[in-house]
Design a protein around this motif. Structure first.
Motif, mmCIF file in Angstrom:
data_model
loop_
_atom_site.group_PDB
_atom_site.id
_atom_site.type_symbol
_atom_site.label_atom_id
_atom_site.label_comp_id
_atom_site.label_asym_id
_atom_site.label_seq_id
_atom_site.Cartn_x
_atom_site.Cartn_y
_atom_site.Cartn_z
ATOM 1 N N GLU A 1 89.673 52.296 21.678
ATOM 2 C CA GLU A 1 90.521 53.438 22.013
ATOM 3 C C GLU A 1 90.836 53.479 23.506
ATOM 4 O O GLU A 1 91.958 53.811 23.907
ATOM 5 C CB GLU A 1 89.838 54.740 21.576
ATOM 6 C CG GLU A 1 89.754 54.921 20.078
ATOM 7 C CD GLU A 1 88.953 56.158 19.690
ATOM 8 O OE1 GLU A 1 89.475 56.990 18.914
ATOM 9 O OE2 GLU A 1 87.810 56.293 20.169
ATOM 10 N N VAL A 2 89.850 53.119 24.320
ATOM 11 C CA VAL A 2 90.074 53.092 25.769
ATOM 12 C C VAL A 2 91.133 52.057 26.116
ATOM 13 O O VAL A 2 92.050 52.318 26.910
ATOM 14 C CB VAL A 2 88.754 52.793 26.523
ATOM 15 C CG1 VAL A 2 89.038 52.539 28.003
ATOM 16 C CG2 VAL A 2 87.782 53.955 26.363
ATOM 17 N N GLN A 3 91.039 50.877 25.505
ATOM 18 C CA GLN A 3 91.989 49.809 25.793
ATOM 19 C C GLN A 3 93.399 50.160 25.335
ATOM 20 O O GLN A 3 94.388 49.717 25.939
ATOM 21 C CB GLN A 3 91.531 48.503 25.131
ATOM 22 C CG GLN A 3 90.282 47.910 25.743
ATOM 23 C CD GLN A 3 90.428 47.632 27.229
ATOM 24 O OE1 GLN A 3 91.447 47.079 27.681
ATOM 25 N NE2 GLN A 3 89.432 48.012 28.016
ATOM 26 N N GLN A 4 93.520 50.974 24.306
ATOM 27 C CA GLN A 4 94.831 51.362 23.798
ATOM 28 C C GLN A 4 95.494 52.437 24.655
ATOM 29 O O GLN A 4 96.709 52.645 24.555
ATOM 30 C CB GLN A 4 94.690 51.869 22.357
ATOM 31 C CG GLN A 4 94.355 50.779 21.357
ATOM 32 C CD GLN A 4 94.008 51.334 19.984
ATOM 33 O OE1 GLN A 4 94.053 52.540 19.758
ATOM 34 N NE2 GLN A 4 93.640 50.455 19.068
ATOM 35 N N ASP A 5 94.716 53.106 25.485
ATOM 36 C CA ASP A 5 95.273 54.161 26.334
ATOM 37 C C ASP A 5 96.181 53.530 27.388
ATOM 38 O O ASP A 5 95.793 52.583 28.070
ATOM 39 C CB ASP A 5 94.147 54.944 27.011
ATOM 40 C CG ASP A 5 94.633 56.227 27.663
ATOM 41 O OD1 ASP A 5 95.463 56.141 28.596
ATOM 42 O OD2 ASP A 5 94.189 57.318 27.267
ATOM 43 N N VAL A 6 97.380 54.060 27.533
ATOM 44 C CA VAL A 6 98.361 53.485 28.463
ATOM 45 C C VAL A 6 97.869 53.529 29.900
ATOM 46 O O VAL A 6 98.321 52.749 30.750
ATOM 47 C CB VAL A 6 99.711 54.226 28.326
ATOM 48 C CG1 VAL A 6 99.592 55.661 28.829
ATOM 49 C CG2 VAL A 6 100.820 53.483 29.058
ATOM 50 N N LEU A 7 96.916 54.405 30.187
ATOM 51 C CA LEU A 7 96.406 54.541 31.554
ATOM 52 C C LEU A 7 95.205 53.649 31.844
ATOM 53 O O LEU A 7 94.735 53.613 32.988
ATOM 54 C CB LEU A 7 96.024 55.994 31.830
ATOM 55 C CG LEU A 7 97.174 56.987 31.948
ATOM 56 C CD1 LEU A 7 96.636 58.416 32.005
ATOM 57 C CD2 LEU A 7 98.017 56.697 33.181
ATOM 58 N N SER A 8 94.701 52.946 30.849
ATOM 59 C CA SER A 8 93.439 52.224 31.017
ATOM 60 C C SER A 8 93.475 51.225 32.165
ATOM 61 O O SER A 8 92.488 51.066 32.889
ATOM 62 C CB SER A 8 93.046 51.515 29.715
ATOM 63 O OG SER A 8 94.028 50.558 29.344
ATOM 64 N N ASP A 9 94.604 50.552 32.351
ATOM 65 C CA ASP A 9 94.684 49.572 33.431
ATOM 66 C C ASP A 9 95.144 50.181 34.747
ATOM 67 O O ASP A 9 95.197 49.491 35.769
ATOM 68 C CB ASP A 9 95.605 48.413 33.042
ATOM 69 C CG ASP A 9 97.043 48.850 32.826
ATOM 70 O OD1 ASP A 9 97.256 50.056 32.595
ATOM 71 O OD2 ASP A 9 97.946 47.995 32.892
ATOM 72 N N LYS A 10 95.483 51.480 34.737
ATOM 73 C CA LYS A 10 95.909 52.163 35.959
ATOM 74 C C LYS A 10 94.754 52.914 36.618
ATOM 75 O O LYS A 10 94.807 53.217 37.806
ATOM 76 C CB LYS A 10 97.032 53.154 35.653
ATOM 77 C CG LYS A 10 98.257 52.550 34.972
ATOM 78 C CD LYS A 10 98.994 51.605 35.888
ATOM 79 C CE LYS A 10 100.268 51.087 35.218
ATOM 80 N NZ LYS A 10 101.002 50.118 36.087
ATOM 81 N N ILE B 1 86.199 57.594 28.791
ATOM 82 C CA ILE B 1 87.186 58.614 28.422
ATOM 83 C C ILE B 1 86.599 59.456 27.286
ATOM 84 O O ILE B 1 85.969 58.915 26.367
ATOM 85 C CB ILE B 1 88.523 57.989 27.978
ATOM 86 C CG1 ILE B 1 89.049 57.012 29.044
ATOM 87 C CG2 ILE B 1 89.561 59.074 27.709
ATOM 88 C CD1 ILE B 1 90.307 56.261 28.628
ATOM 89 N N PHE B 2 86.828 60.750 27.379
ATOM 90 C CA PHE B 2 86.260 61.681 26.400
ATOM 91 C C PHE B 2 87.351 62.588 25.843
ATOM 92 O O PHE B 2 88.245 63.018 26.579
ATOM 93 C CB PHE B 2 85.152 62.521 27.036
ATOM 94 C CG PHE B 2 84.043 61.705 27.635
ATOM 95 C CD1 PHE B 2 82.900 61.431 26.909
ATOM 96 C CD2 PHE B 2 84.156 61.199 28.926
ATOM 97 C CE1 PHE B 2 81.880 60.662 27.440
ATOM 98 C CE2 PHE B 2 83.131 60.422 29.473
ATOM 99 C CZ PHE B 2 81.999 60.155 28.729
#
Length: 239
Positions: free
Chosen positions: A202-211, A233-234
């Motif tokens: 789920e963290v990797q799918q978040d668009v902000l994960s690499d930002k 992330i929670f």
């Protein structure tokens, strides 16, 4: 003066060297702040000229020099994001930076703003119940000494306030280069009944994960120093 009689002004971004301030600030001390008695008393149009009757939905708590806040404004042009920073010179820099960006890029960056305040004390003075969609705690002060752990921005009492201003399904993002602080934040948030931790997928799918890691100035400094970075992330849930 231009040939047509109008004045020509060159807009430049502010330089951080003129806004330097010590990294640590005592959040328990009595700083001088203006803050609304109730969220509905605050005039957000003074921060966002185009906000109308819409609301701020993203809050970057302890936004530092505003690098990630600017990234939010670019990634989410239809969302209003606010940075909340306790240090006076640092918040002055972010405010000046935003004003310069607005002048340099007409029509852009109208959706980000910075407020100098103490989020540990006055968060609920600005946000109504279940107003926020996302809250960010990126590289917060670790307050290493045990006696100062009560100053940490993540603790059980404050988490109840964060739950109050977050909508159901809203997210808390945490990033730090301090393993002990990462474990502290994860333990406290996980143990709070209002939150559940996202799994790695789920963290990797978040668009902000690499930002999250490198958009802020602090994150870039950690990268230059080859430091570790810990992300969690929670999600706010109903139990």
């Amino acid at each position: 003066m231009d040939t047509d009689g109008s004045s020509s002004v060159t807009v430049k971004l502010p330089q951080k060297r003129f806004y330097r301030q010590r990294a640590h600030s005592n959040p328990i001390a009595d700083h001088s702040f203006d803050y609304p008695v109730r969220p509905e008393d605050y005039d957000w149009s003074q921060q966002y000229p185009t906000i109308g009757d819409r609301r701020v939905e993203f809050a970057d708590i302890g936004c530092g020099y505003g690098g990630f806040l600017v990234t939010l404004g670019e990634l989410y042009p239809d969302k209003f994001s606010v940075g909340m920073e306790i240090r006076v010179k640092v918040s002055d820099y972010v405010m000046d930076r935003i004003q310069a960006l607005r002048k340099l890029h007409e029509g852009k960056y109208q959706n980000i703003a910075c407020i100098r305040t103490n989020a540990m004390k006055y968060l609920v003075n600005y946000f109504q119940k279940e107003q926020l969609e996302k809250m960010f705690f990126l590289y917060p002060d670790p307050h290493f000494k045990r006696a100062k752990h009560k100053w940490r921005i993540i603790n059980q009492a404050l988490l109840s306030e964060y739950s109050y201003v977050l909508r159901e399904g809203g997210l808390i993002y945490t990033v730090t280069d301090v393993k002990d602080l990462h474990e502290w934040m994860c333990a406290h948030i996980t143990h709070h009944p209002a939150f559940e931790r996202l799994n790695d997928a789920e963290v990797q799918q978040d668009v902000l994960s690499d930002k999250l890691l490198d958009s802020s100035e602090e994150g870039k400094k950690v990268t230059r120093n080859n430091g570790d970075k810990f992300v969690a992330i929670f999600r706010k849930v109903t139990k």
